[in-house]
Design a protein around this motif. Structure first.
Motif, short mmCIF file in Angstrom:
data_model
loop_
_atom_site.label_atom_id
_atom_site.label_comp_id
_atom_site.label_asym_id
_atom_site.label_seq_id
_atom_site.Cartn_x
_atom_site.Cartn_y
_atom_site.Cartn_z
N ALA A 118 0.96 -1.19 0.03
CA ALA A 118 -0.12 0.09 -0.11
C ALA A 118 0.98 1.18 0.05
N THR A 119 0.38 2.22 -0.73
CA THR A 119 1.08 3.58 -0.69
C THR A 119 0.16 4.72 0.06
N SER A 120 0.63 5.42 0.36
CA SER A 120 -0.09 6.63 0.91
C SER A 120 0.80 8.23 0.93
N TYR A 121 0.05 9.40 1.15
CA TYR A 121 0.72 10.56 1.14
C TYR A 121 1.14 10.66 2.54
N GLY A 122 0.14 10.22 3.61
CA GLY A 122 0.72 10.74 5.03
C GLY A 122 1.92 9.68 5.45
N ALA A 123 2.42 9.95 6.49
CA ALA A 123 3.66 9.20 6.98
C ALA A 123 3.43 9.38 8.73
N ASP A 124 2.12 9.42 9.10
CA ASP A 124 2.24 9.24 10.53
C ASP A 124 2.25 7.68 11.01
N ASP A 125 2.45 7.67 12.26
CA ASP A 125 2.84 6.30 12.71
C ASP A 125 1.59 5.38 12.59
N TRP A 126 0.43 6.18 12.50
CA TRP A 126 -0.72 5.47 12.45
C TRP A 126 -1.35 5.32 10.97
N THR A 127 -0.79 5.90 10.05
CA THR A 127 -1.38 6.16 8.66
C THR A 127 -1.75 5.06 8.17
N MET A 128 -1.38 3.78 8.30
CA MET A 128 -1.69 2.58 7.92
C MET A 128 -2.39 1.50 8.99
N GLU A 129 -2.72 2.15 10.03
CA GLU A 129 -3.15 1.06 11.16
C GLU A 129 -4.58 0.74 10.64
N ALA A 130 -5.54 1.38 10.20
CA ALA A 130 -6.93 0.81 9.85
C ALA A 130 -6.92 -0.11 8.77
N LEU A 131 -5.89 0.11 7.71
CA LEU A 131 -5.74 -0.65 6.84
C LEU A 131 -5.36 -2.08 6.96
N GLU A 132 -4.24 -1.92 7.72
CA GLU A 132 -3.70 -3.08 8.26
C GLU A 132 -4.80 -4.04 9.07
N LYS A 133 -5.42 -3.41 9.89
CA LYS A 133 -6.27 -4.02 10.87
C LYS A 133 -7.33 -4.81 9.60
N ASN A 134 -7.84 -4.02 8.76
CA ASN A 134 -8.83 -4.49 7.79
C ASN A 134 -8.39 -5.89 7.36
#
Ligand SMILES: Cc1cc2nc3c(=O)[nH]c(=O)nc-3n(C[C@H](O)[C@H](O)[C@H](O)COP(=O)(O)O)c2cc1C
Length: 178
Positions: A118-134
């Protein structure tokens, strides 16, 4: 292995497409058979939740490209999801494919590996959290085994991701698949 790579971006030359290209390059070099399903460039209608499939042996009432993909997905040893982050989840283009698993869920479940790029604009430590859980919940439900995740945060456009090590990491993920 027979590997299906499902991409979810409408950008043919986008950030996630680059990860998909590199993963496929590595997996090809490692001798795997790759099918690429560019969901944003195919017609994949949303699941109607009509459950026609339940009484028709997995046949979906919707007439679109999924009807040719079910067999290929069922026969795959591994499903790789490649998506841009959209509102902290997958893109709707790739989600539409996953929702349509519903028609053949039992045939798809079990005995497969999976991967998430996955790729994203954001780079916070939580940016991918919801996607990963899903993703983890989907794998748990499907009884599939995670074979790796790559989160290319801080990558809004192609020119940026090209300056990072993420494309090489995607290549290595493909190349090192047993
Ligand atoms: C509709 C939409 C929603 C987005 N939502 C997010 C988001 O929630 N978090 C984030 O960090 N980036 C978000 N982005 C930015 C994309 O994830 C980012 O630009 C990504 O690199 C695009 O990938 P692509 O080039 O493969 O399409 C969003 C972009 C779009 C168009």
């Amino acid at each position: 292995m027979k590997i299906t790579v499902i991409t979810g971006s409408p950008h043919k030359q986008g950030t996630s497409a680059l990860l998909a290209d590199k993963f496929i390059q590595g997996a090809n070099e490692a001798g795997h058979e790759i099918l690429r399903f560019d969901a944003a460039f195919e017609e994949v209608k949303p699941c109607l939740a009509c459950d026609y499939c339940a009484s028709h042996d997995g046949q979906c009432v919707r007439k679109d490209v999924m009807n040719t993909w079910y067999k290929k997905l069922i026969e795959s040893d591994m499903i790789v999801f490649v998506t841009p982050l959209y509102y902290y989840g997958m893109s709707s283009q790739i989600k539409a494919v996953i929702d349509r698993f519903h028609a053949n869920n039992e045939k798809l479940a079990g005995n497969k590996k999976s991967m998430l790029l996955a790729t994203s604009y954001g780079a916070d430590d939580w940016t991918m959290e919801a996607l990963e859980k899903n993703y983890e919940a989907i794998l748990r439900f499907m009884n599939w085994n995670d074979a790796g995740k790559l989160f290319a945060t801080g990558c809004p456009v192609r020119e940026v991701i090209e300056q990072t090590n993420f494309p090489n990491q995607a290549y290595v993920l493909g190349k090192s698949l047993q």
